[in-house]
Motif scaffolding. Structure first.
Motif, PDB file in Angstrom:
ATOM      1  N   MET A 211       0.845  -1.184   0.000  1.00 23.56           N
ATOM      2  CA  MET A 211       0.000   0.000   0.000  1.00 23.56           C
ATOM      3  C   MET A 211       0.882   1.236   0.000  1.00 23.56           C
ATOM      4  O   MET A 211       1.395   1.651   1.019  1.00 23.56           O
ATOM      5  N   ALA A 212       1.052   1.820  -1.155  1.00 21.47           N
ATOM      6  CA  ALA A 212       1.990   2.918  -1.329  1.00 21.47           C
ATOM      7  C   ALA A 212       1.587   4.159  -0.543  1.00 21.47           C
ATOM      8  O   ALA A 212       2.431   4.876  -0.032  1.00 21.47           O
ATOM      9  N   HIS A 213       0.280   4.432  -0.439  1.00 17.16           N
ATOM     10  CA  HIS A 213      -0.135   5.670   0.233  1.00 17.16           C
ATOM     11  C   HIS A 213       0.016   5.600   1.751  1.00 17.16           C
ATOM     12  O   HIS A 213       0.021   6.633   2.402  1.00 17.16           O
ATOM     13  N   THR A 214       0.125   4.425   2.326  1.00 16.01           N
ATOM     14  CA  THR A 214       0.293   4.339   3.777  1.00 16.01           C
ATOM     15  C   THR A 214       1.757   4.195   4.177  1.00 16.01           C
ATOM     16  O   THR A 214       2.090   4.357   5.329  1.00 16.01           O
ATOM     17  N   ARG A 215       2.637   3.892   3.258  1.00 15.16           N
ATOM     18  CA  ARG A 215       4.045   3.661   3.576  1.00 15.16           C
ATOM     19  C   ARG A 215       4.683   4.843   4.308  1.00 15.16           C
ATOM     20  O   ARG A 215       5.335   4.619   5.318  1.00 15.16           O
ATOM     21  N   PRO A 216       4.507   6.100   3.882  1.00  7.76           N
ATOM     22  CA  PRO A 216       5.147   7.203   4.634  1.00  7.76           C
ATOM     23  C   PRO A 216       4.662   7.311   6.075  1.00  7.76           C
ATOM     24  O   PRO A 216       5.457   7.572   6.975  1.00  7.76           O
ATOM     25  N   GLY A 217       3.380   7.086   6.313  1.00  2.73           N
ATOM     26  CA  GLY A 217       2.857   7.132   7.676  1.00  2.73           C
ATOM     27  C   GLY A 217       3.418   6.016   8.534  1.00  2.73           C
ATOM     28  O   GLY A 217       3.793   6.225   9.686  1.00  2.73           O
ATOM     29  N   LEU A 218       3.482   4.815   7.959  1.00  2.00           N
ATOM     30  CA  LEU A 218       4.049   3.689   8.695  1.00  2.00           C
ATOM     31  C   LEU A 218       5.519   3.927   8.995  1.00  2.00           C
ATOM     32  O   LEU A 218       6.008   3.586  10.071  1.00  2.00           O
ATOM     33  N   ARG A 219       6.217   4.513   8.053  1.00  2.00           N
ATOM     34  CA  ARG A 219       7.640   4.777   8.270  1.00  2.00           C
ATOM     35  C   ARG A 219       7.855   5.861   9.328  1.00  2.00           C
ATOM     36  O   ARG A 219       8.810   5.796  10.092  1.00  2.00           O
TER      37      ARG A 219
ATOM     38  N   THR B  91       3.112  -6.444  12.879  1.00  2.00           N
ATOM     39  CA  THR B  91       3.580  -5.277  13.638  1.00  2.00           C
ATOM     40  C   THR B  91       2.590  -4.123  13.552  1.00  2.00           C
ATOM     41  O   THR B  91       2.543  -3.293  14.447  1.00  2.00           O
ATOM     42  N   GLU B  92       1.798  -4.100  12.499  1.00  2.00           N
ATOM     43  CA  GLU B  92       0.750  -3.082  12.410  1.00  2.00           C
ATOM     44  C   GLU B  92      -0.304  -3.341  13.490  1.00  2.00           C
ATOM     45  O   GLU B  92      -0.749  -2.407  14.164  1.00  2.00           O
ATOM     46  N   TRP B  93      -0.679  -4.596  13.677  1.00  3.57           N
ATOM     47  CA  TRP B  93      -1.607  -4.950  14.746  1.00  3.57           C
ATOM     48  C   TRP B  93      -0.989  -4.671  16.119  1.00  3.57           C
ATOM     49  O   TRP B  93      -1.654  -4.180  17.022  1.00  3.57           O
ATOM     50  N   PHE B  94       0.278  -5.001  16.249  1.00  7.30           N
ATOM     51  CA  PHE B  94       0.965  -4.775  17.520  1.00  7.30           C
ATOM     52  C   PHE B  94       1.031  -3.280  17.841  1.00  7.30           C
ATOM     53  O   PHE B  94       0.820  -2.877  18.982  1.00  7.30           O
ATOM     54  N   ALA B  95       1.318  -2.451  16.830  1.00  5.87           N
ATOM     55  CA  ALA B  95       1.376  -1.000  17.036  1.00  5.87           C
ATOM     56  C   ALA B  95       0.012  -0.462  17.468  1.00  5.87           C
ATOM     57  O   ALA B  95      -0.064   0.401  18.349  1.00  5.87           O
ATOM     58  N   LEU B  96      -1.043  -0.979  16.864  1.00  3.97           N
ATOM     59  CA  LEU B  96      -2.396  -0.557  17.246  1.00  3.97           C
ATOM     60  C   LEU B  96      -2.671  -0.920  18.705  1.00  3.97           C
ATOM     61  O   LEU B  96      -3.101  -0.077  19.496  1.00  3.97           O
ATOM     62  N   ALA B  97      -2.396  -2.165  19.065  1.00  7.07           N
ATOM     63  CA  ALA B  97      -2.681  -2.627  20.422  1.00  7.07           C
ATOM     64  C   ALA B  97      -1.789  -1.945  21.453  1.00  7.07           C
ATOM     65  O   ALA B  97      -2.260  -1.502  22.510  1.00  7.07           O
ATOM     66  N   SER B  98      -0.497  -1.828  21.153  1.00  3.34           N
ATOM     67  CA  SER B  98       0.417  -1.252  22.143  1.00  3.34           C
ATOM     68  C   SER B  98       0.190   0.249  22.306  1.00  3.34           C
ATOM     69  O   SER B  98       0.480   0.795  23.365  1.00  3.34           O
ATOM     70  N   GLY B  99      -0.332   0.908  21.304  1.00  2.00           N
ATOM     71  CA  GLY B  99      -0.685   2.321  21.452  1.00  2.00           C
ATOM     72  C   GLY B  99      -2.000   2.492  22.191  1.00  2.00           C
ATOM     73  O   GLY B  99      -2.135   3.361  23.061  1.00  2.00           O
ATOM     74  N   ALA B 100      -2.967   1.637  21.867  1.00  2.00           N
ATOM     75  CA  ALA B 100      -4.296   1.752  22.475  1.00  2.00           C
ATOM     76  C   ALA B 100      -4.272   1.436  23.964  1.00  2.00           C
ATOM     77  O   ALA B 100      -5.048   2.008  24.724  1.00  2.00           O
ATOM     78  N   ILE B 101      -3.376   0.576  24.380  1.00  2.00           N
ATOM     79  CA  ILE B 101      -3.341   0.178  25.787  1.00  2.00           C
ATOM     80  C   ILE B 101      -2.994   1.358  26.702  1.00  2.00           C
ATOM     81  O   ILE B 101      -3.393   1.392  27.859  1.00  2.00           O
ATOM     82  N   TYR B 102      -2.287   2.348  26.180  1.00  2.00           N
ATOM     83  CA  TYR B 102      -1.889   3.508  26.988  1.00  2.00           C
ATOM     84  C   TYR B 102      -2.976   4.584  27.077  1.00  2.00           C
ATOM     85  O   TYR B 102      -2.918   5.443  27.954  1.00  2.00           O
ATOM     86  N   LEU B 103      -3.947   4.569  26.179  1.00  2.00           N
ATOM     87  CA  LEU B 103      -4.941   5.645  26.118  1.00  2.00           C
ATOM     88  C   LEU B 103      -5.704   5.855  27.431  1.00  2.00           C
ATOM     89  O   LEU B 103      -5.826   7.015  27.871  1.00  2.00           O
ATOM     90  N   PRO B 104      -6.207   4.820  28.094  1.00  2.00           N
ATOM     91  CA  PRO B 104      -6.913   5.088  29.364  1.00  2.00           C
ATOM     92  C   PRO B 104      -6.012   5.733  30.418  1.00  2.00           C
ATOM     93  O   PRO B 104      -6.454   6.609  31.159  1.00  2.00           O
ATOM     94  N   PHE B 105      -4.756   5.320  30.468  1.00  2.00           N
ATOM     95  CA  PHE B 105      -3.827   5.905  31.439  1.00  2.00           C
ATOM     96  C   PHE B 105      -3.530   7.370  31.101  1.00  2.00           C
ATOM     97  O   PHE B 105      -3.390   8.208  31.999  1.00  2.00           O
TER      98      PHE B 105
ATOM     99  N   LEU C 248      -3.488   9.917  17.513  1.00  2.00           N
ATOM    100  CA  LEU C 248      -3.256   9.983  16.066  1.00  2.00           C
ATOM    101  C   LEU C 248      -2.632   8.687  15.553  1.00  2.00           C
ATOM    102  O   LEU C 248      -3.024   8.171  14.502  1.00  2.00           O
ATOM    103  N   VAL C 249      -1.662   8.157  16.292  1.00  2.00           N
ATOM    104  CA  VAL C 249      -1.009   6.911  15.878  1.00  2.00           C
ATOM    105  C   VAL C 249      -2.009   5.760  15.886  1.00  2.00           C
ATOM    106  O   VAL C 249      -2.099   4.993  14.922  1.00  2.00           O
ATOM    107  N   VAL C 250      -2.784   5.641  16.965  1.00  2.00           N
ATOM    108  CA  VAL C 250      -3.768   4.560  17.066  1.00  2.00           C
ATOM    109  C   VAL C 250      -4.821   4.701  15.959  1.00  2.00           C
ATOM    110  O   VAL C 250      -5.173   3.716  15.299  1.00  2.00           O
ATOM    111  N   GLY C 251      -5.296   5.900  15.734  1.00  2.00           N
ATOM    112  CA  GLY C 251      -6.275   6.121  14.669  1.00  2.00           C
ATOM    113  C   GLY C 251      -5.718   5.791  13.297  1.00  2.00           C
ATOM    114  O   GLY C 251      -6.395   5.172  12.462  1.00  2.00           O
TER     115      GLY C 251
END
Length: 156
Positions: free
Chosen positions: A1-9, A100-114, A136-139
């Motif tokens: 997915m070329a349009h998401t590569r810069p954001g992921l990077r 790692t995309e799933w991991f980034a979502l989960a590891s970012g979301a876990i901090y939101l309540p704190f 922004l990262v989780v979204g």
């Protein structure tokens, strides 16, 4: 997915920075392990030519003296483990690995309540900035994964 590569990077670069900072912390804790922290703090204040009786150096020395007798080796191992996880995540995001995309979502979301709790109890510009950046990262990660799922269910 070329349009998401810069954001992921960009997220990969942020994770790599967190990993490198954690690695420096782990090495620093390893270096301090087994030392008398009070003596190290006094030497640091002396080396910086600060008056230990003045306000800020006094607070620093008191804080070090108040630390419980902890094993810095365990903290160093924890910081090293965190660094390894962040660096692996950064590599996977850079390479576009799905897990790692799933991991980034989960590891970012876990901090939101704190982070919300932190803003409610001790609001500051820094806590708000950290919350917004993490949101922004989780979204973004959720969007990337939803787009991938949509493309997988509607092959061309």
């Amino acid at each position: 997915m070329a349009h998401t590569r810069p954001g992921l990077r960009l997220i990969a670069a942020m994770e790599a920075c967190k990993g490198l900072i954690s690695l420096v912390v782990a090495l620093g804790l390893h270096e301090l392990a087994g030392r008398n922290l009070q003596q190290v703090a006094e030497a640091l204040v002396s080396h910086a030519h600060l008056n230990p009786a003045s306000h800020l150096p006094g607070i620093f020395l008191h804080a070090v003296k108040s630390l419980p007798d902890i094993d810095l080796s365990l903290l160093a191992i924890g910081a090293l483990a965190y660094a390894v996880i962040r660096l692996i995540e950064a590599y996977g995001l850079w390479k576009g690995l799905l897990w790692t995309e799933w991991f980034a979502l989960a590891s970012g979301a876990i901090y939101l309540p704190f982070e919300v709790y932190e803003m409610l109890t001790r609001s500051s510009a820094l806590s708000a900035a950290v919350f917004v950046l993490n949101l922004l990262v989780v979204g973004y990660m959720a969007r990337v994964l939803l787009v991938q799922r949509g493309q997988a269910s509607h092959p061309r």
